[in-house]
Design a protein around this motif. Structure first.
Motif, mmCIF file in Angstrom:
data_model
loop_
_atom_site.group_PDB
_atom_site.id
_atom_site.type_symbol
_atom_site.label_atom_id
_atom_site.label_comp_id
_atom_site.label_asym_id
_atom_site.label_seq_id
_atom_site.Cartn_x
_atom_site.Cartn_y
_atom_site.Cartn_z
ATOM 1 N N ASP A 56 65.665 -33.281 0.266
ATOM 2 C CA ASP A 56 65.032 -32.413 -0.725
ATOM 3 C C ASP A 56 65.665 -31.027 -0.785
ATOM 4 O OD1 ASP A 56 63.202 -34.317 -1.574
ATOM 5 O OD2 ASP A 56 61.804 -33.831 0.033
ATOM 6 N N GLU A 57 66.782 -30.830 -0.116
ATOM 7 C CA GLU A 57 67.443 -29.526 -0.105
ATOM 8 C C GLU A 57 68.830 -29.635 -0.732
ATOM 9 O OE1 GLU A 57 66.345 -26.491 1.041
ATOM 10 O OE2 GLU A 57 64.380 -27.385 1.396
ATOM 11 N N PHE A 58 69.096 -28.763 -1.715
ATOM 12 C CA PHE A 58 70.386 -28.752 -2.389
ATOM 13 C C PHE A 58 70.766 -27.311 -2.706
ATOM 14 C CE2 PHE A 58 68.361 -32.732 -3.633
ATOM 15 C CZ PHE A 58 69.355 -33.657 -3.369
ATOM 16 N N TYR A 59 72.039 -27.051 -2.717
ATOM 17 C CA TYR A 59 72.548 -25.812 -3.283
ATOM 18 C C TYR A 59 72.834 -26.066 -4.750
ATOM 19 C CZ TYR A 59 73.128 -23.708 1.314
ATOM 20 O OH TYR A 59 72.904 -23.175 2.552
ATOM 21 N N ASP A 60 72.755 -25.012 -5.546
ATOM 22 C CA ASP A 60 72.981 -25.161 -6.987
ATOM 23 C C ASP A 60 74.300 -25.865 -7.277
ATOM 24 O OD1 ASP A 60 70.646 -23.713 -7.118
ATOM 25 O OD2 ASP A 60 71.538 -21.958 -8.089
ATOM 26 N N HIS A 61 75.364 -25.457 -6.586
ATOM 27 C CA HIS A 61 76.690 -26.020 -6.880
ATOM 28 C C HIS A 61 76.767 -27.516 -6.586
ATOM 29 C CE1 HIS A 61 77.264 -25.362 -2.534
ATOM 30 N NE2 HIS A 61 78.214 -26.274 -2.611
ATOM 31 N N GLU A 62 75.873 -28.033 -5.741
ATOM 32 C CA GLU A 62 75.863 -29.459 -5.460
ATOM 33 C C GLU A 62 75.235 -30.250 -6.609
ATOM 34 O OE1 GLU A 62 75.509 -29.901 -0.711
ATOM 35 O OE2 GLU A 62 73.777 -28.966 -1.669
ATOM 36 N N LEU A 63 74.431 -29.593 -7.435
ATOM 37 C CA LEU A 63 73.755 -30.263 -8.540
ATOM 38 C C LEU A 63 74.489 -30.105 -9.866
ATOM 39 C CD1 LEU A 63 70.054 -29.229 -7.771
ATOM 40 C CD2 LEU A 63 71.257 -31.319 -7.083
ATOM 41 N N GLU A 64 75.193 -29.000 -10.031
ATOM 42 C CA GLU A 64 75.866 -28.740 -11.303
ATOM 43 C C GLU A 64 76.879 -29.832 -11.606
ATOM 44 O OE1 GLU A 64 77.254 -24.783 -10.530
ATOM 45 O OE2 GLU A 64 75.281 -23.924 -10.933
ATOM 46 N N GLY A 65 76.817 -30.346 -12.834
ATOM 47 C CA GLY A 65 77.708 -31.417 -13.263
ATOM 48 C C GLY A 65 77.118 -32.809 -13.112
ATOM 49 N N LEU A 66 75.932 -32.917 -12.499
ATOM 50 C CA LEU A 66 75.312 -34.232 -12.331
ATOM 51 C C LEU A 66 74.696 -34.719 -13.644
ATOM 52 C CD1 LEU A 66 73.438 -33.937 -8.908
ATOM 53 C CD2 LEU A 66 75.583 -35.134 -9.394
ATOM 54 N N PRO A 67 74.715 -36.037 -13.862
ATOM 55 C CA PRO A 67 74.060 -36.582 -15.055
ATOM 56 C C PRO A 67 72.539 -36.465 -14.929
ATOM 57 C CG PRO A 67 74.840 -38.362 -13.657
ATOM 58 C CD PRO A 67 75.340 -37.077 -13.043
ATOM 59 N N VAL A 68 71.886 -36.203 -16.059
ATOM 60 C CA VAL A 68 70.431 -36.104 -16.112
ATOM 61 C C VAL A 68 69.936 -37.207 -17.040
ATOM 62 C CG1 VAL A 68 68.458 -34.646 -16.719
ATOM 63 C CG2 VAL A 68 70.527 -33.607 -15.737
ATOM 64 N N THR A 69 68.986 -38.010 -16.522
ATOM 65 C CA THR A 69 68.392 -39.086 -17.308
ATOM 66 C C THR A 69 66.876 -38.988 -17.193
ATOM 67 O OG1 THR A 69 68.409 -40.616 -15.433
ATOM 68 C CG2 THR A 69 70.335 -40.670 -16.897
ATOM 69 N N THR A 70 66.189 -39.655 -18.133
ATOM 70 C CA THR A 70 64.733 -39.765 -18.007
ATOM 71 C C THR A 70 64.440 -40.901 -17.033
ATOM 72 O OG1 THR A 70 64.553 -41.291 -19.854
ATOM 73 C CG2 THR A 70 64.343 -38.936 -20.365
ATOM 74 N N VAL A 71 63.190 -40.998 -16.583
ATOM 75 C CA VAL A 71 62.822 -42.047 -15.632
ATOM 76 C C VAL A 71 63.001 -43.450 -16.209
ATOM 77 C CG1 VAL A 71 61.286 -40.637 -14.218
ATOM 78 C CG2 VAL A 71 60.376 -41.802 -16.223
ATOM 79 N N ASP A 72 63.021 -43.564 -17.542
ATOM 80 C CA ASP A 72 63.256 -44.884 -18.146
ATOM 81 C C ASP A 72 64.742 -45.153 -18.386
ATOM 82 O OD1 ASP A 72 63.922 -43.426 -20.414
ATOM 83 O OD2 ASP A 72 62.223 -44.126 -21.613
ATOM 84 N N GLY A 73 65.618 -44.245 -17.933
ATOM 85 C CA GLY A 73 67.054 -44.475 -18.013
ATOM 86 C C GLY A 73 67.747 -43.870 -19.220
#
Length: 178
Positions: free
Chosen positions: A97-114
């Motif tokens: 449950d711990e992340f730095y911002d730079h570890e998340l930037e660029g990740l794909p974002v989807t809804t729970v239904d895909g």
């Protein structure tokens, strides 16, 4: 990529102390006496290296003394300076449950239904809480409150959101283009 660990907000007193807004979860280590800091001047005016002479908490911020910065004038010249470290030098560890911002930037974002929403562009740290700035495929910026009820799943492979009705409307954006 650099990570900001603090920003000079203003001066304090006449002996060159700086009031720093801390942006790290480990200020005792990052601002320890003797530590060398990279300071990036505002508006791209260059970088300098500084040595921490003293640091102490004060009213929710940090009072910082740097070697060679001994008066109010020298301290005033540093107003707005960002203290940075190399992102490669830090890791959020094994806590899922711990992340730095730079570890998340660029990740794909989807809804729970895909359904694809877009790509995480940045994490905004606002007074009311964190917000995900997602760049949709059509170029729109979608702002998503970064709370567990709306963002139930975050991994190093992607982010799943469960937006309430009306927060984002992917169908409306598609029909606007038609």
């Amino acid at each position: 990529m650099d990570l900001v660990i603090g920003r000079v907000a203003k001066t304090h007193g006449v002996r060159g102390e700086l009031v720093v807004d801390v942006r790290t979860d480990d200020p005792d280590q990052r601002f320890a006496v003797g530590t060398r800091l990279i300071g990036r001047a505002p508006k791209g005016a260059g970088e300098n290296e500084y040595e921490v002479a003293a640091a102490r908490p004060h009213a929710g911020r940090l009072l910082l003394s740097l070697a060679g910065v001994n008066d109010r004038g020298a301290a005033d010249a540093l107003r707005g300076t960002l203290f940075v470290i190399d992102a490669a030098a830090v890791d959020s560890g094994d806590d899922p449950d711990e992340f730095y911002d730079h570890e998340l930037e660029g990740l794909p974002v989807t809804t729970v239904d895909g359904t694809a929403v877009g790509v995480l562009e940045s994490v905004l740290h606002l007074p009311g809480g964190e917000v995900l700035a997602v760049r949709a495929a059509d170029g729109r910026e979608i702002l998503v409150p970064f709370v567990r009820e709306i963002v139930p799943t975050v991994t190093r492979d992607g982010i799943e959101i469960d937006p309430p009705t009306g927060l984002i409307d992917l169908d409306a954006a598609a029909s606007e283009r038609d």
